[in-house]
Structure formats: C-alpha cells, structure tokens
Write a protein that holds these residues in place. Structure first.
Motif, PDB file in Angstrom:
ATOM      1  N   ALA A 223      41.844  42.258  40.967  1.00 31.86           N
ATOM      2  CA  ALA A 223      42.453  42.718  39.716  1.00 31.86           C
ATOM      3  C   ALA A 223      41.520  42.506  38.531  1.00 31.86           C
ATOM      4  O   ALA A 223      41.377  43.379  37.665  1.00 31.86           O
ATOM      5  N   HIS A 224      40.838  41.358  38.496  1.00 38.99           N
ATOM      6  CA  HIS A 224      39.968  41.069  37.358  1.00 38.99           C
ATOM      7  C   HIS A 224      38.721  41.948  37.333  1.00 38.99           C
ATOM      8  O   HIS A 224      38.108  42.146  36.278  1.00 38.99           O
ATOM      9  N   THR A 225      38.330  42.497  38.491  1.00 39.68           N
ATOM     10  CA  THR A 225      37.121  43.314  38.551  1.00 39.68           C
ATOM     11  C   THR A 225      37.261  44.564  37.686  1.00 39.68           C
ATOM     12  O   THR A 225      36.297  44.999  37.048  1.00 39.68           O
ATOM     13  N   TYR A 226      38.457  45.142  37.643  1.00 42.03           N
ATOM     14  CA  TYR A 226      38.678  46.336  36.821  1.00 42.03           C
ATOM     15  C   TYR A 226      38.349  46.038  35.356  1.00 42.03           C
ATOM     16  O   TYR A 226      37.737  46.858  34.660  1.00 42.03           O
ATOM     17  N   LEU A 227      38.766  44.874  34.892  1.00 41.01           N
ATOM     18  CA  LEU A 227      38.514  44.506  33.494  1.00 41.01           C
ATOM     19  C   LEU A 227      37.038  44.222  33.248  1.00 41.01           C
ATOM     20  O   LEU A 227      36.502  44.560  32.184  1.00 41.01           O
ATOM     21  N   GLU A 228      36.375  43.604  34.215  1.00 38.86           N
ATOM     22  CA  GLU A 228      34.947  43.333  34.063  1.00 38.86           C
ATOM     23  C   GLU A 228      34.149  44.628  33.979  1.00 38.86           C
ATOM     24  O   GLU A 228      33.224  44.750  33.162  1.00 38.86           O
TER      25      GLU A 228
END
Length: 308
Positions: free
Chosen positions: A236-241
């Motif tokens: 999930a956090h990869t999308y924001l990165e």
C-alpha cells in the motif's frame, strides 16, 4: 469534486462520488492505444474515447433512464466484421467530435443524453503516449532497464515499471479542466492503474501546476490490490512513494485505503504523513473476495472524509 484517473478505477470512484455529491467532474486520461479506442485513435486521429465513455457510464443514475443508457454506451458489438469489439459509446462520442469539432462540447452533449450526474473532461486536447522505463522486462536480464512505449505495453509489461513520461511532454489542457481543479473543494486521485491512469495527470505541466496550487483538499484513494504487470509486488505504501517520486511538490490531505488490503498500517501512515496526509482505513471492497470496490461502501467512506 474533481476525480482524476481512467478505466475501471475511475469508474469505481465516480460510481461512489455521484452518490455523495451533485457536482463532480471527471478528468480522464487520453493515452489508451488498445482495443476499440486504439483503433479509432489510429484510424481517425481522435482522442481515445474508451475511458471517457466509461466515466460517463459511471455517472449515470440508478433509475431506468440512467441504467439503460449506461448499458447502451458500454455495449460492444460482436461480429466477424469491422465493428467487432467497438463499444457503442465510443462511436457516439467520436461522431459528436466530428460533427461539433469540440471535444469538450461533444462530451457535454453525451452527458446530457445519458442524464449523467456530473461532467467528463479529457486530461489533454491531444492523444498522449505513455513511455515507461522498465526493469527486468527480459527475465534473462533482470537488471536491464528498457524503454517501453504505449499504454497497453506499459500496463502489460513483464518487468517492473520504474518511471513514466509522456509524449508530447507539454500537451495542451482544456481550459475547463484547469478551471474545475481551481474551483473544486476536493480533488480525488485514484484508484486505478497507477502508472497509466493516475500518474499521467501529474506529468502534464499545466495540469500539474493547477493540482499543486489549487486551494482544494486532495485525497488519494489506494488500490485494493496490485495490478498484474504494472504494479506487481506493490504494498500500500509503495503507491504513495511512487506518487511522491513523480510529483514531489504535491501535498495530500487524506489517504483512503481498504482496511483489509493494508499489510503494514504503521508504515503506510508514516509514508502518508510524509505527504502531509492523514490515513483513513475503511471497508471498501465487495464481500465476494474479488478486488472490486463496493460503490455504497466507497461512497460512505468518501462522505465521512468530506464531512470531517
């Protein structure tokens, strides 16, 4: 509300947003080069109409008029001839483009016919090509980075997409798009194909400037699961990165994610905070286990966020 994206992801957000607001504008990617859209784009030199058609269908009401017209524009011909695979709505949109000579006015006419609960605008006045830097497209050369061009090729690559760019790199943007972004109370990014539907908006200079400078609050709705090929292995956090890498000046107010689709909520909350956002977790998916948003649950989550 202004919602940005394309394809099934934008369809999901619009289907929910029209349940909570009477004033929603979709700003839709115009880089599709496959299927019916790609054929019409190559043959007639027009914007690819497919994602625009899907957005209009999503904004149709649940009454008999809306549901009927939604089915009509989404209907695809099945034959052994040239019409095979073409969607009725694609042909209708292109016909109005040719008759009116104005892509925005034509979409407004289709919206009126469908009784759409909102407006649909193209992200650019000209068709775009997506160019991706892909690592490991050849399994025998996992560290090699190659350039892949075209929305379909980028979305279906066997490798890992590292970054994208657009051709042309400074495409014209309809004035109605810029005005909608500046007049919005909220701008919604995603869900959807991250590299080919969501991020392209932030690579169009005039639109990116509006998205960074608007006084609207910004919400990022994350995908329920990774997309095969394009975002394999994404947490999930990869999308924001990836979002931050492509648009370092963009600040976000809210990150909305499906509660069951987040493996590491602590890390996601930390990455969201780095963008200036608070994390909101909610039950967004349908109950049958498929990676699809439930429009009523999605609408309820939007409504709660907008009310805060």
């Amino acid at each position: 509300m202004v919602a940005l994206g394309g394809g099934h992801g934008l369809y999901a957000s619009l289907s929910a947003l029209r349940r909570v607001t009477t004033d929603v504008t979709a700003v839709v990617t115009v880089a599709d080069d496959g299927g019916s859209s790609g054929r019409l784009r190559r043959e007639l030199g027009v914007l690819p109409p497919g994602d625009l058609r899907m957005a209009l269908a999503a904004l149709c009401g649940d009454d008999e008029w809306g549901s009927t017209w939604s089915e009509v524009v989404q209907h695809r011909f099945r034959s052994g001839g040239e019409l095979h695979g073409h969607a009725v709505g694609n042909l209708l949109i292109v016909a109005l483009w040719e008759l009116l000579g104005d892509s925005v006015a034509a979409l407004d006419w289709v919206g009126q016919l469908l009784g759409a609960h909102g407006r649909v605008l193209p992200m650019s006045s000209v068709p775009l090509d997506i160019v991706a830097e892909v690592e490991g497209a050849d399994p025998d050369r996992p560290d090699e980075v190659v350039t892949v061009r075209g929305q379909v090729a980028c979305a279906s690559t066997r490798g890992r997409v590292r970054s994208i760019s657009l051709i042309p790199d400074r495409p014209p943007v309809p004035s109605q798009v810029i005005r909608a972004v500046h007049e919005a109370d909220w701008v919604v990014f995603g869900p959807g194909s991250w590299f080919t539907s969501v991020l392209p908006h932030l690579l169009v200079p005039d639109l990116a400037r509006a998205l960074v400078t608007t006084r609207a609050r910004r919400l990022v709705a994350l995908n329920l699961s990774p997309q095969r090929g394009e975002t394999d292995g994404f947490a999930a956090h990869t999308y924001l990165e990836v979002l931050a890498d492509h648009a370092p000046e963009l600040r976000v107010d809210v990150v909305l994610a499906d509660r069951k689709g987040v493996e590491d909520a602590v890390r996601l909350e930390r990455v969201a905070a780095g963008l200036g956002a608070r994390l909101v977790l909610a039950d967004l998916a349908v109950d049958d286990g498929s990676p699809r948003h439930d429009p009523d649950r999605f609408a309820e989550a939007f409504d709660q966020v907008f009310a805060d």
